[in-house]
Design a protein around this motif. Structure first.
Motif, PDB file in Angstrom:
ATOM      1  N   ARG A  32      -1.422   3.221  18.092  1.00  0.00           N
ATOM      2  CA  ARG A  32      -2.923   3.043  17.522  1.00  0.00           C
ATOM      3  C   ARG A  32      -3.153   4.133  16.410  1.00  0.00           C
ATOM      4  O   ARG A  32      -4.487   4.131  16.269  1.00  0.00           O
ATOM      5  N   GLU A  33      -2.351   4.966  15.971  1.00  0.00           N
ATOM      6  CA  GLU A  33      -2.958   6.113  15.077  1.00  0.00           C
ATOM      7  C   GLU A  33      -3.395   5.536  13.868  1.00  0.00           C
ATOM      8  O   GLU A  33      -4.570   6.076  13.358  1.00  0.00           O
ATOM      9  N   GLY A  34      -3.038   4.503  13.247  1.00  0.00           N
ATOM     10  CA  GLY A  34      -3.779   3.935  12.230  1.00  0.00           C
ATOM     11  C   GLY A  34      -5.048   3.296  12.547  1.00  0.00           C
ATOM     12  O   GLY A  34      -6.350   3.773  11.629  1.00  0.00           O
TER      13      GLY A  34
ATOM     14  N   PHE B  19       1.124   8.567  -1.114  1.00  0.00           N
ATOM     15  CA  PHE B  19       1.681   8.456   0.258  1.00  0.00           C
ATOM     16  C   PHE B  19       0.674   8.955   0.910  1.00  0.00           C
ATOM     17  O   PHE B  19      -0.074   9.910   0.547  1.00  0.00           O
ATOM     18  N   SER B  20       0.277   8.282   2.108  1.00  0.00           N
ATOM     19  CA  SER B  20      -1.051   8.565   3.112  1.00  0.00           C
ATOM     20  C   SER B  20      -0.306   9.374   4.193  1.00  0.00           C
ATOM     21  O   SER B  20       0.889   9.351   4.571  1.00  0.00           O
ATOM     22  N   SER B  21      -1.131  10.002   5.038  1.00  0.00           N
ATOM     23  CA  SER B  21      -0.950  10.428   6.207  1.00  0.00           C
ATOM     24  C   SER B  21      -0.369   9.398   7.209  1.00  0.00           C
ATOM     25  O   SER B  21      -0.802   8.196   7.100  1.00  0.00           O
ATOM     26  N   SER B  22       0.257   9.736   8.136  1.00  0.00           N
ATOM     27  CA  SER B  22       0.939   8.952   8.955  1.00  0.00           C
ATOM     28  C   SER B  22      -0.294   7.737   9.550  1.00  0.00           C
ATOM     29  O   SER B  22      -1.169   8.223   9.863  1.00  0.00           O
ATOM     30  N   ALA B  23       0.101   6.413   9.245  1.00  0.00           N
ATOM     31  CA  ALA B  23      -0.977   5.629   9.882  1.00  0.00           C
ATOM     32  C   ALA B  23      -0.386   4.195  10.258  1.00  0.00           C
ATOM     33  O   ALA B  23      -0.551   3.112   9.953  1.00  0.00           O
ATOM     34  N   LYS B  24       0.309   4.224  11.223  1.00  0.00           N
ATOM     35  CA  LYS B  24       1.191   3.374  11.835  1.00  0.00           C
ATOM     36  C   LYS B  24       0.364   2.315  12.805  1.00  0.00           C
ATOM     37  O   LYS B  24      -0.602   2.847  13.210  1.00  0.00           O
TER      38      LYS B  24
ATOM     39  N   ASN C  73       0.536  -0.715  15.634  1.00  0.00           N
ATOM     40  CA  ASN C  73       1.465  -1.370  16.275  1.00  0.00           C
ATOM     41  C   ASN C  73       2.978  -0.999  16.108  1.00  0.00           C
ATOM     42  O   ASN C  73       3.723  -2.039  16.113  1.00  0.00           O
ATOM     43  N   ALA C  74       3.129   0.109  16.150  1.00  0.00           N
ATOM     44  CA  ALA C  74       4.454   0.984  15.796  1.00  0.00           C
ATOM     45  C   ALA C  74       5.052   0.375  14.404  1.00  0.00           C
ATOM     46  O   ALA C  74       6.476   0.800  14.311  1.00  0.00           O
ATOM     47  N   SER C  75       4.417  -0.064  13.576  1.00  0.00           N
ATOM     48  CA  SER C  75       5.000  -0.361  11.844  1.00  0.00           C
ATOM     49  C   SER C  75       4.275   0.415  11.036  1.00  0.00           C
ATOM     50  O   SER C  75       3.109   0.748  11.202  1.00  0.00           O
ATOM     51  N   PRO C  76       5.073   0.843   9.940  1.00  0.00           N
ATOM     52  CA  PRO C  76       4.314   1.515   9.116  1.00  0.00           C
ATOM     53  C   PRO C  76       3.658   0.635   8.169  1.00  0.00           C
ATOM     54  O   PRO C  76       3.884  -0.626   8.222  1.00  0.00           O
ATOM     55  N   VAL C  77       2.720   1.144   7.390  1.00  0.00           N
ATOM     56  CA  VAL C  77       1.685   0.590   6.744  1.00  0.00           C
ATOM     57  C   VAL C  77       1.748   0.812   5.221  1.00  0.00           C
ATOM     58  O   VAL C  77       1.979   1.927   4.887  1.00  0.00           O
ATOM     59  N   LEU C  78       1.369  -0.332   4.447  1.00  0.00           N
ATOM     60  CA  LEU C  78       1.430  -0.230   3.001  1.00  0.00           C
ATOM     61  C   LEU C  78       0.148  -0.800   2.652  1.00  0.00           C
ATOM     62  O   LEU C  78      -0.288  -1.887   3.173  1.00  0.00           O
ATOM     63  N   PHE C  79      -0.695   0.025   1.742  1.00  0.00           N
ATOM     64  CA  PHE C  79      -2.161  -0.449   1.603  1.00  0.00           C
ATOM     65  C   PHE C  79      -1.947  -0.732   0.138  1.00  0.00           C
ATOM     66  O   PHE C  79      -1.313  -0.119  -0.930  1.00  0.00           O
ATOM     67  N   THR C  80      -2.673  -1.738  -0.225  1.00  0.00           N
ATOM     68  CA  THR C  80      -2.775  -2.514  -1.641  1.00  0.00           C
ATOM     69  C   THR C  80      -4.062  -2.914  -1.776  1.00  0.00           C
ATOM     70  O   THR C  80      -5.011  -3.130  -0.825  1.00  0.00           O
ATOM     71  N   ASN C  81      -4.435  -3.681  -2.918  1.00  0.00           N
ATOM     72  CA  ASN C  81      -5.608  -4.155  -3.072  1.00  0.00           C
ATOM     73  C   ASN C  81      -5.611  -5.921  -2.508  1.00  0.00           C
ATOM     74  O   ASN C  81      -4.394  -6.212  -2.399  1.00  0.00           O
ATOM     75  N   ASN C  82      -6.772  -6.416  -2.721  1.00  0.00           N
ATOM     76  CA  ASN C  82      -6.868  -7.824  -2.158  1.00  0.00           C
ATOM     77  C   ASN C  82      -6.034  -8.767  -3.110  1.00  0.00           C
ATOM     78  O   ASN C  82      -5.502  -9.761  -2.448  1.00  0.00           O
ATOM     79  N   ASN C  83      -5.884  -8.514  -4.380  1.00  0.00           N
ATOM     80  CA  ASN C  83      -5.150  -9.448  -5.358  1.00  0.00           C
ATOM     81  C   ASN C  83      -3.771  -9.349  -4.973  1.00  0.00           C
ATOM     82  O   ASN C  83      -3.020 -10.404  -5.049  1.00  0.00           O
ATOM     83  N   THR C  84      -3.145  -8.321  -4.611  1.00  0.00           N
ATOM     84  CA  THR C  84      -1.859  -8.191  -4.326  1.00  0.00           C
ATOM     85  C   THR C  84      -1.422  -9.028  -3.125  1.00  0.00           C
ATOM     86  O   THR C  84      -0.396  -9.555  -3.039  1.00  0.00           O
ATOM     87  N   ILE C  85      -2.308  -8.584  -2.244  1.00  0.00           N
ATOM     88  CA  ILE C  85      -1.840  -9.378  -0.998  1.00  0.00           C
ATOM     89  C   ILE C  85      -2.015 -10.811  -0.919  1.00  0.00           C
ATOM     90  O   ILE C  85      -1.346 -11.593  -0.329  1.00  0.00           O
TER      91      ILE C  85
END
Length: 349
Positions: free
Chosen positions: A44-46, A159-164, A166-178
């Motif tokens: 839940r940290e993220g 790199f952001s502060s830890s934001a797991k 559901n136990a998975s690391p997260v990559l943040f990107t814009n809407n076009n990329t996803i």
């Protein structure tokens, strides 16, 4: 207290065994507490960093973000703060390391973005900000990431502060990329909308959507409840085991000293005084065992690898320590009841 401490000093080996057992129980208890907090934090940290009140999902998605998919225009734009969240599971590789992760499509200035610790936010397509847990796993600024399920190549620009999540690391990107990675998430489509509004329950929604309180949403994350219940049961049983072990040890020692207690009673010592002696001994033993167990736990945490999800809440450790001492003293009540039944004449023989 003087008589209790004096007996402990005169029988160091015997009482050291009880302290040793208490050290092992408290050590395991505190480690389990840290592990439970660590696993909760991984899930839940993220989400906690959003500081959100609710999340809007499709009703038939079973409160799972990735299974939810709906048009953005179905959500009214009248919440105090709201942000679209697009999610896709990915396997990323920088040629040396491979990791399961989640790709989040968000706007650059969205409150869903955690604080940066290195680099900068994404400025164009295919740029991503990774949470620091990936940094610990061999990923670096400027790394080109290949995806197992897409021909797209991503580049880590921050790199952001830890934001797991559901136990998975997260990559943040814009809407076009996803949208390139997952064509189902077009400009008008989203998986969820996260809202900050204390009055979110009063807002009307499309009948195919539902708003879920953020705490309820966290509790329904896959494996979250089962994990917590399992560890809490283990911690509860440790408390019971502690009381039982201390009770048995002190009861056996009381039986060995029946003649002594008989003499003390004959000399005028009351049941209440002798009960205080036993309780004082238990308090001293449990306090020493708990403090040493806590010190060993904190020392162990310094040498654990980063892969071990252990997080200590010092208030919880303090509460557990106090409860352990109280339960140990409750376990000594068997000895107190035995002392009350001792007849001085029979004990002396």
């Amino acid at each position: 207290m003087f008589l209790a401490w004096n007996e402990i000093k005169r029988n160091k080996l015997k009482f050291s065994l009880i302290i040793g057992v208490l050290i092992m129980i408290s050590y395991l208890l505190f480690l389990l507490s840290g592990l439970a907090n660590g696993l909760i934090n991984m899930n839940r940290e993220g989400i906690d960093k959003w500081h959100a009140d609710a999340i809007i999902l499709k009703k038939d998605a079973n409160q799972t973000v990735e299974q939810s998919n709906f048009n953005l225009n179905k959500v009214p734009n009248d919440y105090k703060k709201q942000a679209s969240l697009k999610q896709s599971g990915v396997i990323v590789s920088n040629s040396k390391n491979e990791e399961n992760a989640l790709l989040f499509g968000v706007t650059k200035n969205s409150f869903l973005m955690p604080q940066l610790i290195a680099g900068h936010k994404f400025k164009k397509d295919n740029e991503v900000v990774a949470d620091e847990t990936l940094k610990d796993k061999g990923f670096h600024l400027g790394d080109k990431l290949s995806l197992s399920q897409s021909d797209e190549t991503l580049k880590i620009v921050g790199f952001s502060s830890s934001a797991k999540y559901n136990a998975s690391p997260v990559l943040f990107t814009n809407n076009n990329t996803i949208a390139k990675v997952n064509p189902m998430l077009t400009k008008d489509k989203t998986n969820a909308v996260v809202v900050k509004d204390k009055h979110w329950k009063n807002k009307s929604l499309d009948n195919k959507l539902e708003a879920v309180g953020i705490n309820k949403f966290v509790e329904n994350l896959p494996g979250y409840k089962a994990q917590n219940l399992t560890l809490n049961f283990m911690i509860s049983f440790l408390f019971i085991i502690s009381a039982t072990v201390i009770g048995i040890f002190l009861y056996v020692m009381t039986l060995q000293k029946i003649n002594l207690f008989g003499v003390l009673k004959a000399q005028g010592f009351t049941n209440g005084y002798l009960a205080k002696v036993v309780l004082s001994q238990t308090f001293i033993l449990s306090l020493i065992g708990t403090v040493i167990g806590l010190a060993l736990t904190l020392l162990t945490s310094l040498f654990l690898p980063s892969a071990v999800p252990i997080v200590f809440n010092y208030a919880t450790l303090l509460i557990f320590g106090v409860v352990l001492i109280i339960i140990s003293m409750l376990g000594s009540l068997f000895s107190v009841l035995t002392i009350r039944k001792i007849d001085p004449l029979q004990a002396i023989g």
